[in-house]
Design a protein around this motif. Structure first.
Motif, PDB file in Angstrom:
ATOM      1  N   VAL A 286       6.997 -44.078  36.544  1.00 39.88           N
ATOM      2  CA  VAL A 286       6.816 -42.624  36.424  1.00 39.88           C
ATOM      3  C   VAL A 286       5.960 -42.291  35.215  1.00 39.88           C
ATOM      4  CG1 VAL A 286       8.008 -40.440  35.999  1.00 39.88           C
ATOM      5  CG2 VAL A 286       8.939 -42.080  37.657  1.00 39.88           C
ATOM      6  N   ARG A 287       6.182 -42.979  34.121  1.00 46.74           N
ATOM      7  CA  ARG A 287       5.439 -42.675  32.897  1.00 46.74           C
ATOM      8  C   ARG A 287       3.965 -43.033  32.997  1.00 46.74           C
ATOM      9  NH1 ARG A 287       9.534 -44.998  28.194  1.00 46.74           N
ATOM     10  NH2 ARG A 287      10.996 -43.225  28.182  1.00 46.74           N
ATOM     11  N   HIS A 288       3.646 -44.108  33.699  1.00 44.88           N
ATOM     12  CA  HIS A 288       2.292 -44.644  33.613  1.00 44.88           C
ATOM     13  C   HIS A 288       1.484 -44.617  34.911  1.00 44.88           C
ATOM     14  CE1 HIS A 288       3.366 -45.965  29.616  1.00 44.88           C
ATOM     15  NE2 HIS A 288       4.373 -46.676  30.085  1.00 44.88           N
ATOM     16  N   LYS A 289       2.152 -44.467  36.061  1.00 50.01           N
ATOM     17  CA  LYS A 289       1.398 -44.592  37.315  1.00 50.01           C
ATOM     18  C   LYS A 289       1.637 -43.487  38.323  1.00 50.01           C
ATOM     19  CE  LYS A 289       0.753 -49.589  37.266  1.00 50.01           C
ATOM     20  NZ  LYS A 289       0.811 -50.848  38.068  1.00 50.01           N
ATOM     21  N   ALA A 290       2.797 -42.890  38.321  1.00 49.47           N
ATOM     22  CA  ALA A 290       3.148 -41.957  39.391  1.00 49.47           C
ATOM     23  C   ALA A 290       2.343 -40.669  39.309  1.00 49.47           C
ATOM     24  CB  ALA A 290       4.643 -41.648  39.326  1.00 49.47           C
ATOM     25  N   ARG A 291       2.078 -40.092  40.494  1.00 46.60           N
ATOM     26  CA  ARG A 291       1.443 -38.782  40.593  1.00 46.60           C
ATOM     27  C   ARG A 291       2.328 -37.888  41.452  1.00 46.60           C
ATOM     28  NH1 ARG A 291      -4.245 -40.452  43.005  1.00 46.60           N
ATOM     29  NH2 ARG A 291      -2.799 -41.744  44.217  1.00 46.60           N
ATOM     30  N   PRO A 292       2.444 -36.610  41.113  1.00 42.57           N
ATOM     31  CA  PRO A 292       3.297 -35.723  41.914  1.00 42.57           C
ATOM     32  C   PRO A 292       2.730 -35.543  43.322  1.00 42.57           C
ATOM     33  CG  PRO A 292       2.046 -34.462  40.298  1.00 42.57           C
ATOM     34  CD  PRO A 292       1.809 -35.905  39.981  1.00 42.57           C
ATOM     35  N   ILE A 293       3.602 -35.329  44.295  1.00 43.14           N
ATOM     36  CA  ILE A 293       3.141 -35.100  45.661  1.00 43.14           C
ATOM     37  C   ILE A 293       2.441 -33.741  45.734  1.00 43.14           C
ATOM     38  CG2 ILE A 293       4.971 -36.521  46.652  1.00 43.14           C
ATOM     39  CD1 ILE A 293       6.442 -33.967  47.376  1.00 43.14           C
ATOM     40  N   LYS A 294       1.707 -33.504  46.814  1.00 44.25           N
ATOM     41  CA  LYS A 294       0.818 -32.348  46.906  1.00 44.25           C
ATOM     42  C   LYS A 294       1.526 -31.015  46.721  1.00 44.25           C
ATOM     43  CE  LYS A 294      -2.674 -34.591  49.794  1.00 44.25           C
ATOM     44  NZ  LYS A 294      -3.381 -34.599  51.104  1.00 44.25           N
ATOM     45  N   HIS A 295       2.714 -30.865  47.297  1.00 41.75           N
ATOM     46  CA  HIS A 295       3.355 -29.557  47.190  1.00 41.75           C
ATOM     47  C   HIS A 295       4.374 -29.476  46.055  1.00 41.75           C
ATOM     48  CE1 HIS A 295       5.682 -31.917  50.180  1.00 41.75           C
ATOM     49  NE2 HIS A 295       6.737 -31.366  49.618  1.00 41.75           N
ATOM     50  N   SER A 296       4.309 -30.439  45.102  1.00 38.97           N
ATOM     51  CA  SER A 296       5.160 -30.355  43.926  1.00 38.97           C
ATOM     52  C   SER A 296       4.708 -29.215  43.035  1.00 38.97           C
ATOM     53  CB  SER A 296       5.107 -31.665  43.143  1.00 38.97           C
ATOM     54  OG  SER A 296       5.827 -31.542  41.931  1.00 38.97           O
ATOM     55  N   THR A 297       5.640 -28.567  42.370  1.00 36.58           N
ATOM     56  CA  THR A 297       5.310 -27.510  41.408  1.00 36.58           C
ATOM     57  C   THR A 297       4.928 -28.081  40.051  1.00 36.58           C
ATOM     58  OG1 THR A 297       7.644 -27.340  40.807  1.00 36.58           O
ATOM     59  CG2 THR A 297       6.850 -25.862  42.542  1.00 36.58           C
ATOM     60  N   ALA A 298       5.106 -29.391  39.893  1.00 38.08           N
ATOM     61  CA  ALA A 298       4.822 -30.029  38.608  1.00 38.08           C
ATOM     62  C   ALA A 298       3.407 -30.601  38.599  1.00 38.08           C
ATOM     63  CB  ALA A 298       5.814 -31.137  38.336  1.00 38.08           C
ATOM     64  N   THR A 299       2.784 -30.581  37.448  1.00 37.11           N
ATOM     65  CA  THR A 299       1.459 -31.192  37.294  1.00 37.11           C
ATOM     66  C   THR A 299       1.558 -32.661  36.910  1.00 37.11           C
ATOM     67  OG1 THR A 299       1.373 -30.476  34.986  1.00 37.11           O
ATOM     68  CG2 THR A 299       0.417 -28.991  36.637  1.00 37.11           C
ATOM     69  N   SER A 300       2.742 -33.102  36.536  1.00 42.73           N
ATOM     70  CA  SER A 300       2.990 -34.492  36.169  1.00 42.73           C
ATOM     71  C   SER A 300       4.309 -34.932  36.786  1.00 42.73           C
ATOM     72  CB  SER A 300       3.051 -34.641  34.645  1.00 42.73           C
ATOM     73  OG  SER A 300       3.598 -35.891  34.279  1.00 42.73           O
ATOM     74  N   SER A 301       4.362 -36.176  37.233  1.00 43.80           N
ATOM     75  CA  SER A 301       5.615 -36.681  37.797  1.00 43.80           C
ATOM     76  C   SER A 301       6.746 -36.653  36.775  1.00 43.80           C
ATOM     77  CB  SER A 301       5.422 -38.106  38.313  1.00 43.80           C
ATOM     78  OG  SER A 301       4.674 -38.099  39.512  1.00 43.80           O
ATOM     79  N   LEU A 302       6.404 -36.744  35.497  1.00 42.31           N
ATOM     80  CA  LEU A 302       7.424 -36.664  34.457  1.00 42.31           C
ATOM     81  C   LEU A 302       8.186 -35.347  34.529  1.00 42.31           C
ATOM     82  CD1 LEU A 302       5.507 -38.118  31.376  1.00 42.31           C
ATOM     83  CD2 LEU A 302       7.594 -39.056  32.371  1.00 42.31           C
ATOM     84  N   ASP A 303       7.528 -34.301  35.030  1.00 41.49           N
ATOM     85  CA  ASP A 303       8.136 -32.968  35.071  1.00 41.49           C
ATOM     86  C   ASP A 303       8.669 -32.605  36.443  1.00 41.49           C
ATOM     87  OD1 ASP A 303       7.393 -32.543  32.371  1.00 41.49           O
ATOM     88  OD2 ASP A 303       5.355 -32.009  33.019  1.00 41.49           O
ATOM     89  N   ASP A 304       8.475 -33.471  37.420  1.00 46.87           N
ATOM     90  CA  ASP A 304       8.949 -33.179  38.772  1.00 46.87           C
ATOM     91  C   ASP A 304      10.477 -33.256  38.800  1.00 46.87           C
ATOM     92  OD1 ASP A 304       9.820 -33.702  41.537  1.00 46.87           O
ATOM     93  OD2 ASP A 304       7.669 -33.679  41.978  1.00 46.87           O
ATOM     94  N   VAL A 375      10.659 -42.632  43.438  1.00 40.86           N
ATOM     95  CA  VAL A 375       9.988 -42.006  42.303  1.00 40.86           C
ATOM     96  C   VAL A 375       8.475 -42.000  42.478  1.00 40.86           C
ATOM     97  CG1 VAL A 375      11.862 -42.701  40.770  1.00 40.86           C
ATOM     98  CG2 VAL A 375       9.777 -44.087  40.868  1.00 40.86           C
ATOM     99  N   GLY A 376       7.980 -42.561  43.579  1.00 44.36           N
ATOM    100  CA  GLY A 376       6.539 -42.593  43.819  1.00 44.36           C
ATOM    101  C   GLY A 376       6.217 -42.392  45.283  1.00 44.36           C
ATOM    102  N   GLY A 377       4.948 -42.407  45.591  1.00 47.54           N
ATOM    103  CA  GLY A 377       4.499 -42.293  46.964  1.00 47.54           C
ATOM    104  C   GLY A 377       4.233 -43.654  47.578  1.00 47.54           C
ATOM    105  N   GLY A 378       3.286 -43.692  48.486  1.00 48.87           N
ATOM    106  CA  GLY A 378       3.000 -44.926  49.185  1.00 48.87           C
ATOM    107  C   GLY A 378       2.581 -46.065  48.286  1.00 48.87           C
ATOM    108  N   SER A 379       1.925 -45.752  47.173  1.00 48.90           N
ATOM    109  CA  SER A 379       1.400 -46.820  46.316  1.00 48.90           C
ATOM    110  C   SER A 379       2.496 -47.596  45.606  1.00 48.90           C
ATOM    111  CB  SER A 379       0.413 -46.257  45.294  1.00 48.90           C
ATOM    112  OG  SER A 379       1.048 -45.304  44.461  1.00 48.90           O
ATOM    113  N   ILE A 380       3.704 -47.024  45.503  1.00 40.11           N
ATOM    114  CA  ILE A 380       4.778 -47.749  44.822  1.00 40.11           C
ATOM    115  C   ILE A 380       5.267 -48.924  45.654  1.00 40.11           C
ATOM    116  CG2 ILE A 380       6.806 -46.494  45.708  1.00 40.11           C
ATOM    117  CD1 ILE A 380       7.887 -46.492  42.838  1.00 40.11           C
ATOM    118  N   THR A 381       4.871 -48.948  46.925  1.00 40.88           N
ATOM    119  CA  THR A 381       5.269 -50.072  47.783  1.00 40.88           C
ATOM    120  C   THR A 381       4.262 -51.218  47.750  1.00 40.88           C
ATOM    121  OG1 THR A 381       4.171 -49.200  49.769  1.00 40.88           O
ATOM    122  CG2 THR A 381       6.444 -48.475  49.352  1.00 40.88           C
ATOM    123  N   ASP A 382       3.206 -51.095  46.928  1.00 41.57           N
ATOM    124  CA  ASP A 382       2.216 -52.167  46.848  1.00 41.57           C
ATOM    125  C   ASP A 382       2.919 -53.481  46.496  1.00 41.57           C
ATOM    126  OD1 ASP A 382       0.272 -50.350  47.368  1.00 41.57           O
ATOM    127  OD2 ASP A 382      -0.641 -50.400  45.364  1.00 41.57           O
TER     128      ASP A 382
END
Length: 426
Positions: A286-304, A375-382
């Motif tokens: 979450v701190r270094h790689k995650a991005r909020p999903i499109k309809h999240s109200t947060a600009t950073s996953s840290l704040d989601d 805590v992530g989207g599709g990329s967390i399953t890499d």
């Protein structure tokens, strides 16, 4: 005897699909420092080694690369002496402190923690049993930083644990033939303990050095998780066992017959370490790689808020696992030194508490490992991230430690006072 301390490529022989080990390479140039041990000192020495294990665990699993150097370094740091009395060359740590160290090792690499299980179990027997056969000899080996492995399991053994390995007399010695499986930690060990059956049906228990002629260790463990626990086959072909290497059967039954409780607590500690590592990886992602999903109200996953909620649940699961395991360790230590009916009553209650801790630790680890992916989207399953290994490791360890039986036994104890079985699962 000293344990293997070289990379897998330098070992005796490598066969596609499995590695066959006939003995560890010589590392006689390495000698443990002669200095008084403390729990804090062992933890400080282990910390950088555990950091290396944590950093390399994912890639080592992919490459099937055993951590021989790091395990040797942990042994030399005196980890197995954490709970041994100061007067006997140990650090004098409590069972809680030993168990907390196991959790931290599993947090770094749960395969390494499980591979060290026999060494910690051996040390625990030395610490808690003044009547242990060959105790002084085993204590000396622990002080020499030797590592231990052993199993009675055979793939032909059946549910009742039938022993098919054979022992035949040859003069004053015995000659052993047969195969053992789930030889956890076998590739790291200096000493291997197991059993075989004589012609008259007597079961002989013995311990031999792993470089004894005719003893071969195969890297053929092929589970979905805990892949680097060195839990494969140990093959005995005409292995000679001296009379003084036989472990005599006890003359009387112990006051506390639940001798397997610490072995079960150890597996629960491994699960607690897996849960802690799932938390670590969720936080780092979450701190270094995650991005909020499109309809999240947060600009950073840290704040989601949903990411925060998920990380909070993972952290709660990890805390629960650690808490119940350490509490059970304190209870189990309280059984030491008791005798007679008092020892039996305390041992039964402690065995049930350890079983309950195992249930919570297993379920916490499985849940935490699954929640990482929320805590992530599709990329967390890499696959390159290797986060799937946490669930695979927890699931594989849980199958060696079935929680359904633990729950049923605990329920029977609370409802009717029925004592748990005295098998190794309790």
């Amino acid at each position: 005897m000293t344990a293997v301390d070289q990379p897998a490529a330098s070992l005796d022989s490598v066969v596609v699909g499995s590695i066959e080990h006939t003995g560890p390479p010589d590392n006689s140039q390495t000698a443990p420092a002669a200095r008084p041990l403390t729990v804090a000192g062992i933890r400080a020495a282990a910390a950088p080694i555990l950091a290396r294990l944590a950093d390399t665990a994912r890639q080592r699993e992919i490459d099937r690369d055993y951590a021989f150097v790091e395990v040797r370094a942990l042994a030399d740091a005196g980890i197995a002496l954490t709970g041994i009395a100061v007067a006997e060359g140990g650090a004098g740590g409590s069972l809680r402190e030993v168990t907390d160290l196991v959790i931290e090792i599993a947090r770094a690499d749960s395969s390494v923690a499980q591979a060290l299980r026999s060494s910690f179990l051996t040390a625990n027997q030395v610490a808690g049993r003044p009547d242990l056969p060959h105790r002084e000899q085993t204590l000396r080996r622990l002080r020499d930083r030797d590592l231990f492995a052993g199993t009675s399991n055979e793939r032909t053994g059946g549910a009742s644990g039938q022993v098919n390995a054979t022992a035949r007399r040859d003069g004053a010695d015995w000659v052993i033939d047969g195969e053992k499986y789930y030889s956890t930690g076998g590739l790291y060990a200096d000493w291997f303990s197991t059993q075989a059956q004589t012609e008259d049906g007597t079961v002989l228990r013995f311990t031999v050095p792993v470089d004894r002629a005719g003893l071969r260790r195969l890297d053929d463990f092929d589970a979905v998780g805990q892949r680097l626990t060195a839990s494969g086959t140990t093959r005995f072909t005409g292995v000679r066992v001296r009379a003084d290497e036989i472990t005599p059967a006890p003359d009387t039954a112990p006051d506390n017959p639940w001798q397997g409780s610490y072995a079960q607590l150890y597996l629960a500690a491994v699960q607690a370490g897996i849960a802690a590592r799932a938390r670590d990886d969720a936080v780092a992602y979450v701190r270094h790689k995650a991005r909020p999903i499109k309809h999240s109200t947060a600009t950073s996953s840290l704040d989601d808020p949903y990411v925060r909620q998920t990380v909070g649940e993972i952290a709660a699961r990890a805390q629960a696992a650690r808490a119940v395991v350490l509490l059970a360790a304190e209870t189990l230590e309280g059984v030491r030194g008791r005798t007679g009916d008092d020892a039996r009553a305390a041992g039964a209650a402690a065995a049930v508490e350890v079983a309950q801790a195992g249930v919570i630790a297993i379920e916490s680890a499985l849940a935490a490992a699954e929640l990482v992916f929320d805590v992530g989207g599709g990329s967390i399953t890499d696959r390159a991230l290797g986060f799937d290994r946490h669930w695979r490791n927890a699931r594989t360890a849980a199958n060696h430690n079935p929680r359904q039986w633990k729950q049923a036994v605990a329920g029977a104890f609370h409802l009717s006072g029925e004592q748990p079985p005295t098998t190794g699962l309790f």
